[in-house]
Scaffold this active site. Structure first.
Site, PDB file in Angstrom:
ATOM      1  N   CYS A 153       0.687  -1.130  -0.034  1.00  0.00           N
ATOM      2  CA  CYS A 153      -0.027   0.060   0.021  1.00  0.00           C
ATOM      3  C   CYS A 153       0.925   1.122   0.048  1.00  0.00           C
ATOM      4  CB  CYS A 153      -1.119  -0.052   1.163  1.00  0.00           C
ATOM      5  SG  CYS A 153      -2.062   1.492   1.258  1.00  0.00           S
ATOM      6  N   CYS A 156      -0.531   4.195   1.791  1.00  0.00           N
ATOM      7  CA  CYS A 156      -0.368   4.320   3.181  1.00  0.00           C
ATOM      8  C   CYS A 156       0.721   4.603   3.707  1.00  0.00           C
ATOM      9  CB  CYS A 156      -0.894   2.894   3.917  1.00  0.00           C
ATOM     10  SG  CYS A 156      -2.191   1.979   3.037  1.00  0.00           S
ATOM     11  N   ASP A 157       1.884   3.898   3.070  1.00  0.00           N
ATOM     12  CA  ASP A 157       3.199   3.936   3.603  1.00  0.00           C
ATOM     13  C   ASP A 157       4.285   4.880   2.936  1.00  0.00           C
ATOM     14  OD1 ASP A 157       2.155   2.101   5.372  1.00  0.00           O
ATOM     15  OD2 ASP A 157       2.755   0.561   4.260  1.00  0.00           O
TER      16      ASP A 157
END
Ligand code: NDP
Length: 458
Positions: A153, A156-157
């Site tokens: 992801c 997200c990261d």
């Protein structure tokens, strides 16, 4: 004559309800756009509807930041879409429950659904909307560094890889999207493609020209992820052209190698294709089993859009309502079984589900001293992190279990001394304490991964 036969069949079906408890006329498994829209249509169709939210409540949209193609919105966050769909469903009377399905028994009807907390529901119709999960490589090191160097992801990261050198594995459209997402943060991004061409659409490949930080290596196959105790340092690649194996230095591995439909739990009862996608009887959402429907990515490997998933969810909701009407589940019958319906709030004793929140070291020390032999799980979260919200929902549920550890919620933006003491660099981060730190994981963990992490240290 035909009407008499129909009436007999309806009576036979309804007679099976007489002694059933935890009855659910429309039971939906999965809480992404397909599941939540199916729920709204089930409830608006006048049928008591329950959504089992699954291991990853909200599904893949919870990992998505800006969405530009949700109907009627020029820009909206993925979690906001889910939040609106859930509120809408609940406003129509849908009951959403936390938990995942362990098994479905279709040998008798209503179908018996067993949840992982051993609750048993009896479903008159089921809508499977469990989506698809990112595929993993299955190579050494992947599990070890999952969530702390290896992820699927970028949305997200990516912010955790500021000025670092990272790789994206995959040659499809997702690989390009991940790389572009990372280009706002990382110093360099190398896309690792196992063939000599990319599968991604030519228009997507053309977009890469605008991003000088992104380069591509072809004919390379990941074999191993290597690193120190705390962090990854590289990925071992087999080069199909030179036939050599070498370590490519990197501090982050982002996987974009496709998805696997989450149909394993029904594969023995419902027809799927060779890849595991549930086969539905287009233009309806009916599966190979009467009264069981499927919607969203679990039954669609072509379009895979939040909009199309929600449309298929609407169809499945309407199909389920029509099925119930056809077997004679009229308003009158519904009224007669009303006391047998599954209404968790009414049937289960209220249990406090709010986690203990702390912001200072002193508060933590007091908790440790007051619970010397208990396992303590620290959950560091931030307001803007969608994975944090998903984990918190799961932790709230886990905290109700009898042998639960003491789960402590810590807002990383407020608890400066705790963040410093535990050297927290990203959220979510979970730390298990048992006379000191015994485990630490960053990034999203689903319900089963969380349970496993806690079980290991009991
Ligand atoms: P795809 O299945 O299209 O691509 C997966 C990629 O991963 C392929 O290049 C495949 O290689 C590679 N791969 C698979 N397994 C491995 C492995 N073990 N090691 C190395 N590489 C591996 O998945 P996507 O998620 O990219 O796309 C899925 C669908 O979603 C597609 O229809 C896509 O068009 C759509 N999509 C559309 C977007 C958009 O329009 N903006 C954005 C993202 C997705 P190989 O080619 O050799 O098989």
């Amino acid at each position: 004559m035909r009407e008499n036969i129909k009436a007999d069949a309806e009576n036979a079906a309804m007679s099976k309800l007489s002694h059933v408890t935890n009855l659910v006329p429309v039971c939906i498994i999965g809480s992404g756009p397909a599941g939540l829209m199916a729920a709204t249509y089930g409830a608006r169709g006048g049928k008591h509807t329950v959504v089992i939210e699954g291991n990853k409540p909200g599904g893949l949209l919870m990992d998505t930041t800006d969405v530009e193609n949700w109907p009627g919105e020029t820009m909206i966050k993925g979690p906001e879409i889910i939040s609106k769909l859930k509120s809408q469903a609940e406003k129509h009377g849908v009951v959403c429950i936390s938990g995942a399905v362990s098994s479905i028994d279709t040998n008798s009807w209503p179908y018996r659904i067993t949840l992982d907390n051993e609750t048993v529901l009896h479903a008159m119709t089921i809508i499977i909307a469990t989506g698809a999960s990112p595929r993993r490589l299955g190579i050494p090191g992947e599990d070890t560094y999952w969530g702390s160097g290896v992820t699927s992801c970028a949305v997200c990261d990516a912010p955790f890889y500021k000025n670092e050198d990272v790789v994206v594995v995959g040659g499809g459209d997702s690989a390009i999207e991940e790389a572009i997402q990372l280009s706002g943060f990382a110093r360099s991004i190398t896309i690792l493609v196992r063939k000599d061409t990319m599968r991604a659409a030519p228009t997507m490949q053309a977009r890469l020209k605008q991003y000088p930080k992104i380069s591509i290596q072809y004919n390379v196959e990941p074999k191993k992820i290597v690193g120190t105790v705390e962090t990854i340092t590289g990925i071992e690649l087999y080069n199909g052209t030179t036939k050599e194996t070498s370590i490519f230095p990197t501090s982050g591995v982002f996987l974009a190698i496709g998805h696997i439909p989450n149909s394993g739990f029904v594969k023995d009862i419902i027809k799927t294709d060779a890849e595991g996608y549930i086969i539905v009887n287009h233009p309806h959402q009916q599966t190979s089993v009467a009264g069981i429907f499927a919607a969203g990515d679990i039954a669609d490997k072509i379009y895979r859009q939040a909009g199309t998933s929600s449309g298929h969810g609407i169809q499945a909701g309407l199909d389920a309502v029509r099925y119930l009407d056809d077997i004679g589940f009229s308003d009158q019958v519904a009224q007669s079984v009303s006391a047998q319906l599954y209404r968790p709030g009414a049937q289960m004793p209220h249990q406090a589900s709010d986690l203990i929140s702390i912001t200072t070291l002193e508060e933590l020390e007091a908790l440790i001293n007051g619970n010397p032999d208990r396992i303590i799980l620290l959950d560091f979260w931030t307001e803007t992190c969608s994975s944090c919200k998903q984990i918190m929902c799961i932790l709230k549920e886990l905290s109700k279990e009898n042998d639960s550890p003491l789960i402590v919620s810590i807002d990383a933006d407020e608890a400066f001394d705790l963040v410093e003491k535990f050297m927290i660099t990203r959220a979510p981060t979970l730390i298990v304490l048992k006379h000191g730190i015994v485990a630490e994981k960053s990034g999203f963990l689903d319900r089963s991964e969380l349970q496993l992490m806690l079980k290991k240290h009991k």
